[in-house]
Design a protein around this motif. Structure first.
Motif, PDB file in Angstrom:
ATOM      1  N   VAL A  20      -8.389  -3.493  11.777  1.00 17.34           N
ATOM      2  CA  VAL A  20      -7.180  -3.067  11.046  1.00 17.34           C
ATOM      3  C   VAL A  20      -6.632  -4.224  10.218  1.00 17.34           C
ATOM      4  O   VAL A  20      -6.247  -4.051   9.056  1.00 17.34           O
ATOM      5  CB  VAL A  20      -6.105  -2.550  12.029  1.00 17.34           C
ATOM      6  CG1 VAL A  20      -4.778  -2.328  11.298  1.00 17.34           C
ATOM      7  CG2 VAL A  20      -6.570  -1.258  12.685  1.00 17.34           C
ATOM      8  N   LEU A  21      -6.607  -5.421  10.802  1.00 17.81           N
ATOM      9  CA  LEU A  21      -6.110  -6.586  10.069  1.00 17.81           C
ATOM     10  C   LEU A  21      -6.994  -6.880   8.864  1.00 17.81           C
ATOM     11  O   LEU A  21      -6.492  -7.155   7.762  1.00 17.81           O
ATOM     12  CB  LEU A  21      -6.052  -7.807  10.983  1.00 17.81           C
ATOM     13  CG  LEU A  21      -5.593  -9.119  10.318  1.00 17.81           C
ATOM     14  CD1 LEU A  21      -4.191  -8.975   9.736  1.00 17.81           C
ATOM     15  CD2 LEU A  21      -5.640 -10.286  11.312  1.00 17.81           C
ATOM     16  N   ALA A  22      -8.320  -6.816   9.050  1.00 19.49           N
ATOM     17  CA  ALA A  22      -9.248  -7.088   7.947  1.00 19.49           C
ATOM     18  C   ALA A  22      -9.077  -6.062   6.832  1.00 19.49           C
ATOM     19  O   ALA A  22      -9.109  -6.413   5.640  1.00 19.49           O
ATOM     20  CB  ALA A  22     -10.688  -7.081   8.457  1.00 19.49           C
ATOM     21  N   ASP A  23      -8.891  -4.779   7.194  1.00 18.36           N
ATOM     22  CA  ASP A  23      -8.689  -3.733   6.177  1.00 18.36           C
ATOM     23  C   ASP A  23      -7.390  -3.962   5.407  1.00 18.36           C
ATOM     24  O   ASP A  23      -7.347  -3.828   4.173  1.00 18.36           O
ATOM     25  CB  ASP A  23      -8.656  -2.348   6.845  1.00 18.36           C
ATOM     26  CG  ASP A  23     -10.019  -1.917   7.372  1.00 18.36           C
ATOM     27  OD1 ASP A  23     -11.030  -2.510   6.939  1.00 18.36           O
ATOM     28  OD2 ASP A  23     -10.062  -1.002   8.223  1.00 18.36           O
ATOM     29  N   SER A  24      -6.325  -4.298   6.133  1.00 21.59           N
ATOM     30  CA  SER A  24      -5.032  -4.546   5.477  1.00 21.59           C
ATOM     31  C   SER A  24      -5.130  -5.754   4.550  1.00 21.59           C
ATOM     32  O   SER A  24      -4.598  -5.749   3.436  1.00 21.59           O
ATOM     33  CB  SER A  24      -3.941  -4.784   6.529  1.00 21.59           C
ATOM     34  OG  SER A  24      -3.777  -3.655   7.347  1.00 21.59           O
ATOM     35  N   LEU A  25      -5.836  -6.783   5.016  1.00 22.48           N
ATOM     36  CA  LEU A  25      -6.011  -7.976   4.200  1.00 22.48           C
ATOM     37  C   LEU A  25      -6.793  -7.657   2.938  1.00 22.48           C
ATOM     38  O   LEU A  25      -6.472  -8.155   1.849  1.00 22.48           O
ATOM     39  CB  LEU A  25      -6.716  -9.068   5.010  1.00 22.48           C
ATOM     40  CG  LEU A  25      -7.014 -10.377   4.260  1.00 22.48           C
ATOM     41  CD1 LEU A  25      -5.727 -11.011   3.734  1.00 22.48           C
ATOM     42  CD2 LEU A  25      -7.752 -11.357   5.177  1.00 22.48           C
ATOM     43  N   GLU A  26      -7.807  -6.798   3.067  1.00 19.82           N
ATOM     44  CA  GLU A  26      -8.604  -6.413   1.903  1.00 19.82           C
ATOM     45  C   GLU A  26      -7.737  -5.702   0.870  1.00 19.82           C
ATOM     46  O   GLU A  26      -7.839  -5.966  -0.343  1.00 19.82           O
ATOM     47  CB  GLU A  26      -9.745  -5.488   2.348  1.00 19.82           C
ATOM     48  CG  GLU A  26     -10.644  -5.005   1.216  1.00 19.82           C
ATOM     49  CD  GLU A  26     -11.455  -6.117   0.571  1.00 19.82           C
ATOM     50  OE1 GLU A  26     -11.831  -5.975  -0.616  1.00 19.82           O
ATOM     51  OE2 GLU A  26     -11.691  -7.153   1.245  1.00 19.82           O
ATOM     52  N   ASN A  27      -6.845  -4.822   1.329  1.00 21.03           N
ATOM     53  CA  ASN A  27      -5.938  -4.128   0.406  1.00 21.03           C
ATOM     54  C   ASN A  27      -5.024  -5.116  -0.315  1.00 21.03           C
ATOM     55  O   ASN A  27      -4.788  -5.002  -1.519  1.00 21.03           O
ATOM     56  CB  ASN A  27      -5.094  -3.103   1.171  1.00 21.03           C
ATOM     57  CG  ASN A  27      -5.911  -1.924   1.666  1.00 21.03           C
ATOM     58  OD1 ASN A  27      -6.963  -1.608   1.101  1.00 21.03           O
ATOM     59  ND2 ASN A  27      -5.444  -1.278   2.727  1.00 21.03           N
ATOM     60  N   VAL A  86      -4.706  -8.317  -9.190  1.00 19.16           N
ATOM     61  CA  VAL A  86      -4.091  -7.761 -10.400  1.00 19.16           C
ATOM     62  C   VAL A  86      -2.705  -8.365 -10.637  1.00 19.16           C
ATOM     63  O   VAL A  86      -2.424  -8.922 -11.688  1.00 19.16           O
ATOM     64  CB  VAL A  86      -3.996  -6.220 -10.304  1.00 19.16           C
ATOM     65  CG1 VAL A  86      -3.301  -5.656 -11.539  1.00 19.16           C
ATOM     66  CG2 VAL A  86      -5.384  -5.622 -10.129  1.00 19.16           C
ATOM     67  N   VAL A  87      -1.823  -8.252  -9.627  1.00 18.58           N
ATOM     68  CA  VAL A  87      -0.409  -8.598  -9.854  1.00 18.58           C
ATOM     69  C   VAL A  87      -0.189 -10.094 -10.026  1.00 18.58           C
ATOM     70  O   VAL A  87       0.665 -10.517 -10.824  1.00 18.58           O
ATOM     71  CB  VAL A  87       0.484  -8.042  -8.724  1.00 18.58           C
ATOM     72  CG1 VAL A  87       0.441  -6.527  -8.703  1.00 18.58           C
ATOM     73  CG2 VAL A  87       0.101  -8.622  -7.367  1.00 18.58           C
ATOM     74  N   ILE A  88      -0.948 -10.927  -9.302  1.00 24.62           N
ATOM     75  CA  ILE A  88      -0.768 -12.374  -9.465  1.00 24.62           C
ATOM     76  C   ILE A  88      -1.276 -12.821 -10.823  1.00 24.62           C
ATOM     77  O   ILE A  88      -0.683 -13.700 -11.459  1.00 24.62           O
ATOM     78  CB  ILE A  88      -1.458 -13.141  -8.319  1.00 24.62           C
ATOM     79  CG1 ILE A  88      -0.670 -12.934  -7.020  1.00 24.62           C
ATOM     80  CG2 ILE A  88      -1.564 -14.628  -8.636  1.00 24.62           C
ATOM     81  CD1 ILE A  88      -1.226 -13.667  -5.821  1.00 24.62           C
ATOM     82  N   ALA A  89      -2.354 -12.197 -11.293  1.00 20.72           N
ATOM     83  CA  ALA A  89      -2.850 -12.515 -12.643  1.00 20.72           C
ATOM     84  C   ALA A  89      -1.796 -12.177 -13.695  1.00 20.72           C
ATOM     85  O   ALA A  89      -1.719 -12.811 -14.748  1.00 20.72           O
ATOM     86  CB  ALA A  89      -4.139 -11.759 -12.915  1.00 20.72           C
ATOM     87  N   GLN A  90      -0.958 -11.185 -13.403  1.00 18.55           N
ATOM     88  CA  GLN A  90       0.110 -10.784 -14.320  1.00 18.55           C
ATOM     89  C   GLN A  90       1.377 -11.616 -14.117  1.00 18.55           C
ATOM     90  O   GLN A  90       2.347 -11.451 -14.859  1.00 18.55           O
ATOM     91  CB  GLN A  90       0.447  -9.305 -14.106  1.00 18.55           C
ATOM     92  CG  GLN A  90      -0.694  -8.351 -14.418  1.00 18.55           C
ATOM     93  CD  GLN A  90      -0.397  -6.934 -13.958  1.00 18.55           C
ATOM     94  OE1 GLN A  90       0.498  -6.703 -13.151  1.00 18.55           O
ATOM     95  NE2 GLN A  90      -1.150  -5.976 -14.503  1.00 18.55           N
ATOM     96  N   GLY A  91       1.374 -12.490 -13.120  1.00 19.13           N
ATOM     97  CA  GLY A  91       2.570 -13.264 -12.813  1.00 19.13           C
ATOM     98  C   GLY A  91       3.618 -12.446 -12.089  1.00 19.13           C
ATOM     99  O   GLY A  91       4.790 -12.835 -12.018  1.00 19.13           O
ATOM    100  N   ASN A  92       3.205 -11.319 -11.526  1.00 20.27           N
ATOM    101  CA  ASN A  92       4.134 -10.436 -10.826  1.00 20.27           C
ATOM    102  C   ASN A  92       4.175 -10.842  -9.349  1.00 20.27           C
ATOM    103  O   ASN A  92       3.633 -10.159  -8.481  1.00 20.27           O
ATOM    104  CB  ASN A  92       3.697  -8.977 -10.983  1.00 20.27           C
ATOM    105  CG  ASN A  92       4.723  -8.005 -10.443  1.00 20.27           C
ATOM    106  OD1 ASN A  92       5.700  -8.401  -9.814  1.00 20.27           O
ATOM    107  ND2 ASN A  92       4.491  -6.726 -10.680  1.00 20.27           N
TER     108      ASN A  92
END
Length: 683
Positions: free
Chosen positions: A606-613, A620-626
């Protein structure tokens, strides 16, 4: 224990008005601190300050120190006899006078004695001598044949407790109950009956308002009354108000006029002439335009106020005429033609002339303008002319008009209005909370000017040290950061420092050493910037662990973390992140990359799946500076992490499982720290 009122008045020749309040507060602070250290309780403390006196009155001061118990812990009872006898001798007692006390470390010798308190009257002389020595006086002076030193010659003093005088001398003067009143409206000595009657006696017998705040309020009220009489709005400069309050003991405000023809001179030039030279206030109309009026604060009550006003009008006329002459003369020469003379003005001995600086700033401004999407040619032009007004008569006479006169003269020369405005605005902000440049052209020049100074002075090994900052680099840096952050300018400081460094010649500090030093200095200034905005220090420190060289990017991270800490899951995530860091710090990060196929338990799946999400979202969002979305997305890790640590033994006996779980935590730590080190956040 009985009490009595304390009075200390130090009478002097006229004190520096700009230092009056500083001296008064320092005197009060030193006296009260010493009394506290002496264990002397008291009531209300009231400081007074006028041009000719510094006074402190303390109500209900204890007339004697209380008896006190003093205990000295000695050696252990198991210590050699020689050590015990030595302790007894240091206490001036016999061995039999020592007591034995039980402690958590065993039995120890102790000496207790009762100390009788001293009379306050016997302590006050030393208190006052120390308080006067503590005053922040930059330059002390001597007078007459005496070797005494003070900010101004001392003429008299009163130091009393109740009705009793302290037996001491100050500056070769004898203590007494005698004070002096207004220099012109008072005759002879004023015998002060008590501390409680002091202020009223000086008001009624001496024509002196001893309270600084009362005089200040009187002046403000009179200015507003005068403005109402003339159907005008008074412009009350608080620093000027403090200064004139320090110049008078009985304020009387009078309003005069000057010739309307002087209104052709820029208003700020008229204001500077009146304020700097004559300490006058000015008035404006409903549109904010200056009126041909001025207000002076007199220290006397004249039988014929019109004569006082007329005298001031005669004085102001040549002052304003000088300003008018300078203005008309300056306009005959273009700013551009004045640049050549800047080659004879040294900016800094190792950094060349002011002309050298403007040439560097012009090149850097052009580059910055291109980076922020504005006209590089206009930025270069503004930078080229940015210091030209230093050679004008108006700025030479009124230094505070630097930039403003450049704006006025550039418009007179037919320069682009945006360029002209930048000559004034590139100095903004001048102080904390001041306005920012209004155009991107002005911002480019402002950034370039500050960077050039920072790189140059750090490059020759002259950064600020301690409280010494002769070039105001700290203030310049905060201004630089405010412009970049508050105007949303995406700039990489590291590359800009490199550009600026290349424009200098023969800097002593190599770029590889200067770059981290200067970047560290600049980002350290952000700490004070965020403190002023009430941003918690742990948020700043968390972002500092994962900062880029972009102040705007840094600010976005700070704002995102400020929102993140409001989440219910934030404390748990912060604690988990710290726990992950501790585990990895002690056990390493696993020998191999994380392998999903080795997962055995549902909690780690469950932790690995959540981390993957989270990782997919962050791509996406960090590349946008979000950064806000990135941190908000971490919330989904809170529950899986809690379950993981509850059910999974990371340090399994199976090395493959252990290393894989460590690798999973290593990936988790990276993801949790992409925006900031949230483990540093207060829980």
């Amino acid at each position: 224990m009985s009490h009595a009122d304390f009075l200390f008045e130090l009478g002097t020749e006229e004190l520096p008005p700009k230092s009056l309040i500083t001296l008064s507060k320092a005197l009060e602070s030193s006296i009260t601190k010493q009394l506290k250290d002496l264990g002397l309780a008291h009531g209300t403390v009231t400081p007074y300050a006028t041009p000719r006196r510094l006074t402190v009155i303390i109500e209900a001061l204890e007339v004697q120190q209380a008896e006190r118990q003093e205990s000295r812990r000695g050696p252990s009872v198991k210590a050699p006899e020689k050590a015990v006898l030595g302790f007894a001798r240091s206490c001036n007692v016999a061995l039999t006078d020592l007591t034995i006390v039980e402690t958590d470390k065993g039995q120890y010798y102790e000496f207790d004695r009762q100390i009788k308190g001293s009379k306050t009257l016997e302590l006050l002389a030393a208190v006052i001598h120390q308080a006067l020595a503590d005053l922040p006086i930059a330059k002390r002076m001597r007078w007459g044949s005496s070797r005494n030193e003070f900010v101004r010659p001392v003429q008299w003093f009163i130091l009393s407790l109740g009705n009793e005088l302290v037996n001491t001398q100050l500056f070769d003067l004898t203590n007494g109950h005698s004070s002096r009143g207004h220099r012109f409206h008072s005759e002879g000595a004023i015998i002060i009956n008590s501390a409680s009657s002091y202020a009223e006696q000086l008001r009624t017998q001496g024509h002196v308002i001893v309270s600084f705040n009362e005089r200040k309020a009187m002046i403000r009220s009179q200015i507003l009354e005068q403005a109402q009489q003339f159907n005008a709005t008074a412009v009350i400069d608080e620093k000027l108000l403090d200064e004139v309050t320090g110049l008078v003991e009985w304020p009387v405000c009078l309003t005069g006029r000057f010739d309307k023809t002087f209104l052709e001179v820029p208003a700020q030039a008229l204001i500077s002439s009146m304020k700097e030279h004559q300490k006058y206030f000015h008035f404006v109309d409903s549109k904010g335009d200056i009126l041909p009026l001025f207000l002076t604060v007199s220290n006397i009550i004249s039988n014929d106020a019109t004569k006082v006003i007329a005298g001031n009008e005669r004085v102001i006329r040549p002052r304003l005429a000088d300003a008018g002459f300078f203005f008309e003369t300056d306009k005959k020469t273009t700013l551009e033609s004045r640049n050549k003379a800047l080659g004879k003005v040294v900016f800094q001995a190792k950094l060349g002339t002011v002309l050298d600086k403007t040439q560097r700033v012009a090149k850097l401004s052009s580059a910055i303008a291109s980076l922020i999407g504005t006209d590089s040619a206009l930025a270069a032009r503004a930078a080229t002319l940015s210091k030209a007004d230093l050679n004008t008569d108006m700025v030479l006479e009124f230094s505070d008009l630097q930039g403003l006169m450049g704006h006025v003269y550039a418009l007179n020369d037919g320069e682009n209005p945006v360029v002209a405005a930048a000559l004034e605005q590139h100095y903004w902000p001048k102080f904390a909370g001041d306005r920012l440049p209004e155009s991107s052209i002005a911002s480019a020049v402002a950034i370039a000017d500050r960077l050039d100074t920072l790189v140059g002075l750090f490059g020759i090994g002259q950064p600020p040290t301690g409280s010494k900052d002769p070039y105001a680099l700290r203030r310049a840096t905060v201004g630089l950061l405010r412009i970049i952050i508050e105007q949303d300018l995406e700039l990489n400081l590291s590359s800009l420092l490199d550009r600026s460094y290349a424009l200098h010649k023969d800097l002593a500090i190599p770029l590889e050493k200067l770059r981290p030093q200067l970047l560290g200095f600049i980002f350290d200034r952000l700490r004070a910037y965020y403190e002023d905005q009430n941003v918690a220090i742990d948020i700043y420190l968390a972002v500092m662990q994962n900062k880029s060289n972009s102040p705007l990017d840094f600010d976005r991270r700070v704002q995102a973390v400020s929102e993140f800490v409001k989440l219910d899951t934030a404390p748990a995530l912060s604690a988990s992140n710290k726990r992950v860091g501790n585990i990895l710090g002690k056990n390493g990060r696993g020998n191999n990359a994380f392998n999903r196929s080795l997962l055995k338990e549902s909690a780690e799946v469950v932790l690995a799946d959540s981390l993957e999400n989270v990782m997919q979202n962050n791509l996406v969002v960090i590349a946008q500076g979000n950064y806000h979305s990135a941190l908000q997305g971490l919330a989904q890790l809170a529950k899986p992490l809690d379950q993981f640590f509850s059910e999974i033994m990371v340090m399994s006996d199976d090395d493959s499982l252990k290393n894989n779980r460590l690798a999973l935590l290593a990936e988790l730590e990276v993801e949790l720290g992409r925006v900031a080190d949230i483990s540093l956040l207060a829980h």
